[in-house]
Motif scaffolding. Structure first.
Motif, PDB file in Angstrom:
ATOM      1  N   SER A 160      18.683  48.257  71.478  1.00  0.00           N
ATOM      2  CA  SER A 160      18.744  47.901  70.068  1.00  0.00           C
ATOM      3  C   SER A 160      18.388  49.120  69.235  1.00  0.00           C
ATOM      4  O   SER A 160      17.866  50.119  69.754  1.00  0.00           O
ATOM      5  N   LEU A 161      18.642  49.056  67.936  1.00  0.00           N
ATOM      6  CA  LEU A 161      18.325  50.185  67.063  1.00  0.00           C
ATOM      7  C   LEU A 161      16.829  50.481  67.086  1.00  0.00           C
ATOM      8  O   LEU A 161      16.409  51.646  67.148  1.00  0.00           O
ATOM      9  N   ASP A 162      16.002  49.448  67.060  1.00  0.00           N
ATOM     10  CA  ASP A 162      14.551  49.648  67.117  1.00  0.00           C
ATOM     11  C   ASP A 162      14.133  50.287  68.439  1.00  0.00           C
ATOM     12  O   ASP A 162      13.283  51.184  68.471  1.00  0.00           O
ATOM     13  N   ALA A 163      14.722  49.812  69.548  1.00  0.00           N
ATOM     14  CA  ALA A 163      14.373  50.365  70.855  1.00  0.00           C
ATOM     15  C   ALA A 163      14.764  51.834  70.953  1.00  0.00           C
ATOM     16  O   ALA A 163      14.020  52.651  71.517  1.00  0.00           O
ATOM     17  N   LEU A 164      15.914  52.194  70.410  1.00  0.00           N
ATOM     18  CA  LEU A 164      16.346  53.594  70.441  1.00  0.00           C
ATOM     19  C   LEU A 164      15.462  54.468  69.556  1.00  0.00           C
ATOM     20  O   LEU A 164      15.188  55.622  69.899  1.00  0.00           O
ATOM     21  N   CYS A 165      15.012  53.930  68.438  1.00  0.00           N
ATOM     22  CA  CYS A 165      14.080  54.684  67.590  1.00  0.00           C
ATOM     23  C   CYS A 165      12.798  54.991  68.346  1.00  0.00           C
ATOM     24  O   CYS A 165      12.277  56.114  68.290  1.00  0.00           O
ATOM     25  N   ARG A 166      12.282  54.002  69.068  1.00  0.00           N
ATOM     26  CA  ARG A 166      11.062  54.238  69.866  1.00  0.00           C
ATOM     27  C   ARG A 166      11.325  55.268  70.960  1.00  0.00           C
ATOM     28  O   ARG A 166      10.498  56.146  71.217  1.00  0.00           O
ATOM     29  N   GLY A 217      18.497  46.224  56.689  1.00  0.00           N
ATOM     30  CA  GLY A 217      19.171  46.558  55.435  1.00  0.00           C
ATOM     31  C   GLY A 217      20.285  47.523  55.761  1.00  0.00           C
ATOM     32  O   GLY A 217      20.085  48.464  56.542  1.00  0.00           O
ATOM     33  N   ALA A 218      21.468  47.321  55.187  1.00  0.00           N
ATOM     34  CA  ALA A 218      22.638  48.081  55.615  1.00  0.00           C
ATOM     35  C   ALA A 218      22.491  49.576  55.368  1.00  0.00           C
ATOM     36  O   ALA A 218      22.831  50.389  56.230  1.00  0.00           O
ATOM     37  N   LEU A 219      21.993  49.968  54.197  1.00  0.00           N
ATOM     38  CA  LEU A 219      21.895  51.401  53.902  1.00  0.00           C
ATOM     39  C   LEU A 219      20.787  52.053  54.733  1.00  0.00           C
ATOM     40  O   LEU A 219      20.994  53.118  55.319  1.00  0.00           O
ATOM     41  N   LEU A 220      19.619  51.421  54.790  1.00  0.00           N
ATOM     42  CA  LEU A 220      18.513  51.968  55.581  1.00  0.00           C
ATOM     43  C   LEU A 220      18.892  52.061  57.050  1.00  0.00           C
ATOM     44  O   LEU A 220      18.638  53.074  57.711  1.00  0.00           O
ATOM     45  N   ASP A 221      19.521  51.023  57.578  1.00  0.00           N
ATOM     46  CA  ASP A 221      19.921  51.040  58.985  1.00  0.00           C
ATOM     47  C   ASP A 221      20.955  52.122  59.260  1.00  0.00           C
ATOM     48  O   ASP A 221      20.971  52.718  60.341  1.00  0.00           O
ATOM     49  N   SER A 222      21.828  52.399  58.297  1.00  0.00           N
ATOM     50  CA  SER A 222      22.808  53.473  58.472  1.00  0.00           C
ATOM     51  C   SER A 222      22.115  54.828  58.532  1.00  0.00           C
ATOM     52  O   SER A 222      22.474  55.686  59.342  1.00  0.00           O
ATOM     53  N   GLU A 223      21.114  55.022  57.687  1.00  0.00           N
ATOM     54  CA  GLU A 223      20.372  56.291  57.695  1.00  0.00           C
ATOM     55  C   GLU A 223      19.629  56.477  59.015  1.00  0.00           C
ATOM     56  O   GLU A 223      19.605  57.576  59.594  1.00  0.00           O
TER      57      GLU A 223
END
Length: 237
Positions: free
Chosen positions: A134-140, A153-159
Motif C-alpha cells: 500500500s502507499l503507507d507501507a511503501l512510505c514506511r 486526499g488526491a493531491l496529497l497522495d499524488s505528491e
C-alpha cells in the motif's frame, strides 16, 4: 517524457454501479523533478457519497454541494494529461473511474488513447513480492514522511506517490551530504525529497539529589586514584 502522478477520490468503489469521482489530484514531473504544475479539483457527484468512503477521505456531501460537475472540467483535465505518462497506484481503479466518467459525460476518448499508464502497485508487487505494498507501507519502507496523511486526499497522495515512484525506479544514488554526486543539479537519480521525521529527544536534567550523589562519587574516585587526572587538569597541573 512528461509524467503526471495522479490520484482520485470517489463516492464508492464501483463506477458501473453509478459511483462518481469527487476529487482529482495531479502533479507534473519532468526529468524526475516536480515542476510545481498541478491540476486539482473537487467535483460534485450525481449521487451521495457513501459513509464508508467518507471515513476514508473525509469529503462530505455538504462540502461538494457547490463544486463543479465533471462535465464542465473534463476537457480541461484531458488537456492537462494529454500525451503524458500517468503514474498511478492501483491504476485499474482510477482509470476505470475516469473512463466511465468520460463516457458518461459525452467524451469519446479513453485515458489509454491519450496517455501511457504506469501502475506503481504492480511495480511494487514485482519489486517486493509477498510484502504489503500500500502507499503507507511503501512510505514506511522507503522512509518517506507521510505523517500529515491522516485521511486520503488526491493531491496529497499524488505528491507522496511521486516520492514513492522515484524510489521504486532507482531512488537515491548519492548521500547528498554537501558533496557533488558528479551528475550536476539535473541528476536523474535524485529524489524530490526523502523526509524522515523523528521525535525530539527528551532532555532529562539531573535533580539536586542526583547531583550531590554524583559529586560524592567523583570525590570517592578522586580519593581512590590518589588524584584523578581531571582534577589535575582543573588545577592546571
Amino acid at each position: 517524457m512528461r509524467q503526471i502522478i495522479l490520484d482520485t477520490e470517489t463516492t464508492g468503489i464501483d463506477p458501473e454501479a453509478g459511483h462518481n469521482i469527487i476529487e482529482i489530484g495531479c502533479v507534473e514531473m519532468v526529468r524526475r523533478k516536480l515542476t510545481g504544475n498541478t491540476w486539482h479539483h473537487y467535483l460534485k457527484p450525481d449521487r451521495t457519497v457513501e459513509t464508508e468512503a467518507i471515513e476514508v477521505h473525509g469529503i462530505t456531501n455538504e462540502f461538494l454541494e457547490d463544486k463543479p460537475k465533471f462535465a464542465s472540467l473534463g476537457a480541461d483535465f484531458l488537456n492537462f494529461v494529454r500525451g503524458a505518462e500517468l503514474i498511478i497506484h492501483n491504476a485499474a481503479f482510477d482509470i476505470g473511474f475516469l473512463n466511465t466518467e468520460l463516457a458518461r459525460n459525452g467524451f469519446s476518448e479513453r485515458m489509454e488513447d491519450i496517455c501511457t499508464i504506469t501502475d506503481t502497485l504492480a511495480m511494487a508487487r514485482k519489486k517486493h513480492p509477498g510484502q504489503r505494498n500500500s502507499l503507507d507501507a511503501l512510505c514506511r519502507r522507503y522512509g518517506i514522511d507521510n505523517s500529515h496523511r491522516e485521511l486520503h486526499g488526491a493531491l496529497l497522495d499524488s505528491e507522496i506517490l511521486a516520492d514513492v515512484y522515484l524510489f521504486l525506479t532507482g531512488g537515491q544514488t548519492a548521500l547528498q551530504l554537501g558533496q557533488s554526486s558528479g551528475q550536476g543539479d539535473d541528476s536523474d537519480d535524485e529524489p524530490i525529497r526523502r523526509v524522515v521525521t523523528h521525535s525530539p529527544l527528551a532532555v532529562v536534567r539531573a535533580s539536586a539529589d542526583e547531583l550531590r550523589q554524583h559529586d560524592a562519587f567523583i570525590q570517592l574516585l578522586d580519593k581512590k586514584s590518589d588524584g584523578a587526572v581531571w582534577r589535575q587538569l582543573d588545577l592546571g597541573e
